[in-house]
Write an enzyme that holds these catalytic residues in place. Structure first.
Site, short mmCIF file in Angstrom:
data_model
loop_
_atom_site.label_atom_id
_atom_site.label_comp_id
_atom_site.label_asym_id
_atom_site.label_seq_id
_atom_site.Cartn_x
_atom_site.Cartn_y
_atom_site.Cartn_z
CB SER A 1 80.27 82.87 5.23
OG SER A 1 81.39 83.45 4.22
NE ARG B 1 80.82 73.79 15.93
CZ ARG B 1 81.17 75.11 16.40
NH1 ARG B 1 80.45 76.33 16.17
NH2 ARG B 1 82.48 75.19 16.94
CG ASP C 1 81.15 86.35 6.45
OD1 ASP C 1 82.08 86.26 7.37
OD2 ASP C 1 80.40 86.01 5.94
C1 GLC Z 1 78.05 82.95 10.58
C2 GLC Z 1 79.27 81.43 10.05
C3 GLC Z 1 81.02 82.82 10.01
C4 GLC Z 1 80.26 84.12 9.29
C5 GLC Z 1 78.76 84.29 9.46
C6 GLC Z 1 78.67 85.75 9.42
O1 GLC Z 1 78.47 82.37 11.94
O2 GLC Z 1 80.14 80.02 10.92
O3 GLC Z 1 81.32 82.27 9.55
O4 GLC Z 1 81.36 84.50 9.23
O5 GLC Z 1 78.15 83.53 9.61
O6 GLC Z 1 78.35 85.27 7.50
#
Ligand code: GLC
Length: 482
Positions: free
Chosen positions: A157, A172, A210
């Site tokens: 995520s 990043r 996610d």
């Molecule tokens: C952050 C991450 C993203 C993820 C979100 C919720 O924004 O960069 O990829 O979906 O958190 O977990």
């Protein structure tokens, strides 16, 4: 106005006669800074739509709008056993998913808490930790061993650019993660190598965000689901766009994928407004950003997601302390520690059912060693409300923007995450903010509603792994034109 939908909680009234003029003046100023009007929400939403479009353009923009190479809608008939892991919040979750094929599934799971130091450890340590957890899980669940390698859906995520469903180059780190040697690299071979080193019979089939997992898992059980949203440690959303409407993919789509084919997009809209054009940032938001491992990134997320809400409260309190307006003669060592208050802190304060806020009193004593006075607790409670209200109000701008962009007049917006599930009043406040943005007629059911999602990083990852295997079996592509 009469609206049929969840109602936000009323602010605590109570008496404020024991609160000094100075503190009341502080509070007035903070209320102005932390309150976001319906008009501002509309302005933010309008800018959000242009930013989503920019992210899909060839030139690109702040919002990455990452194509996830999921071209199929789940039918609910997918079957099979899959492993799924979820890395991205405070825990690592390993799930065995049995897809039943009748819009149903069973899961067996284990949760391993992510040691705090892992957030800033070395890359090998992270992958080694995950591989060891997988090994433990597989040994427990398959004591007789496996006849063939288990397919794994890896929910990672973070913003990872995908040229295919089974790869992802980390753009990043977000959410306070800062592990060396991963940014700019494909995370799939790194985890696969660690898995092989541990000798676990697992093949990573798909890398999933996610939000994409949440979208697909929710569609598996609810055909009205149009979006997958996470309001947790981070904040983000995914939806299905159409290949021909994604200019940056021009020339990259393999011949077997029609232009009208769906494409799941992981927006990564936590990075909305990194240019600071529309978000009403306070000096506290600016400080959080400046002191974070990636200043200038994730501007939207840093104002609204669970990783930061307690920290906003801490910084406001420290500001009042610096003016000598609260906590006279109290020990401040703990309050001075960054991130000592997680989101459960303002959540518990808002939930305190007692008129004298005795639970808030205990919380401050136990966690911070601070003895609070009654006026201080009233201010703290009101601050928690302001912070707890700003988050859902701003959060829904992303939802409103996707609905307007795709022309959804009705939608189930499937949401998950600790803030959505556990922060008191989040759902009701979010619904209220959507009403203000869309100005729906009185007396009608809200046509766009937040609903509790199915388990995206478990079931969703498994369903995507199943969809991927199905495509591969048919010889269909799952990535850019080769
Ligand atoms: C952050 C991450 C993203 C993820 C979100 C919720 O924004 O960069 O990829 O979906 O958190 O977990």
């Amino acid at each position: 106005m009469v609206h049929l939908g969840p109602k936000p909680p009323q602010h605590r009234k109570g008496t404020w006669t024991d609160v000094s003029e100075t503190l009341l003046a502080d509070l007035k100023e903070l209320e102005e800074q932390l309150t976001v009007s319906g008009e501002t929400l509309k302005k933010i939403t309008a800018h959000f739509i242009t930013e989503l479009d920019k992210g899909l353009s060839k030139k690109g923009g702040n919002i990455p709008m990452i194509p996830g190479w999921v071209h199929d809608f789940p039918t609910g008939k997918e079957t099979g056993n899959y492993l799924a892991i979820d890395l991205g919040g405070t825990n690592l979750r390993v799930v065995l998913v049995k897809l039943g094929g009748n819009r149903d599934f069973d899961t067996t799971q284990s949760k391993y808490s992510l040691p705090e130091h892992i957030r800033t450890a070395k890359s090998e340590e992270l992958w080694g930790f995950i591989a060891k957890c997988l090994k433990k899980f597989v040994v427990e669940e398959f004591p007789e061993g496996c006849t063939s390698n288990l397919p794994l859906g890896f929910t990672f995520s973070f913003p990872a650019s995908q040229s295919a469903i089974n790869s992802g180059i980390l753009q990043r780190w977000t959410k306070g993660f800062d592990i060396e040697g991963v940014e700019g690299h494909d995370v799939v071979p790194m985890l696969q190598a660690a898995i092989e080193k541990e000798g676990v019979p697992i093949d990573i089939v798909a890398l999933i965000n996610d939000t994409t997992g949440t979208l697909v898992a929710s569609m598996y059980t609810d055909p009205e689901a149009k979006m997958g949203l996470i309001f947790g440690t981070g904040c983000n959303g995914a939806y299905y766009d159409v290949v021909q409407d994604i200019p940056k993919l021009e020339g990259k789509i393999p011949d077997d994928v029609p232009q009208t084919s769906p494409m799941a997009i992981n927006c990564e809209y936590g990075s909305f407004d990194n240019e600071h054009l529309v978000l009403p940032r306070t000096k506290y938001d600016i400080q959080i950003d400046a002191e974070s491992p990636r200043p200038g990134q994730q501007s939207f997320e840093k104002m609204i997601s669970g990783y930061y809400l307690g920290e906003v409260l801490r910084l406001v309190l420290l500001d009042l302390v610096s003016k000598n307006h609260i906590f006279a003669n109290q020990p401040l060592e703990k309050l001075n520690k960054a991130f000592i208050m997680d989101t459960s802190f303002p959540a518990k304060i808002e939930e305190d059912p007692f008129e004298n806020l005795s639970e808030t009193q205990e919380l401050f004593q136990e966690v911070l060693g601070i003895e609070t006075t009654s006026p201080e607790r009233k201010i703290i409670r009101r601050l928690a409300e302001l912070i707890g209200e700003r988050s859902p109000r701003l959060s829904v701008c992303g939802i409103a923007a996707i609905c307007q962009k795709r022309g959804y007049k009705t939608a189930h917006c499937a949401a998950d995450g600790s803030v959505f599930n556990r922060y008191p009043g989040f759902k009701e406040r979010a619904a209220q903010a959507l009403r203000e943005i869309f100005e729906w007629e009185d007396g009608v059911e809200d046509p766009i509603v937040l609903v509790a999602a199915e388990d995206g990083s478990g079931a969703g990852a498994a369903i995507i792994a199943a969809l991927t295997q199905e495509r591969l079996k048919k010889g269909l592509s799952v990535g850019v034109k080769q």
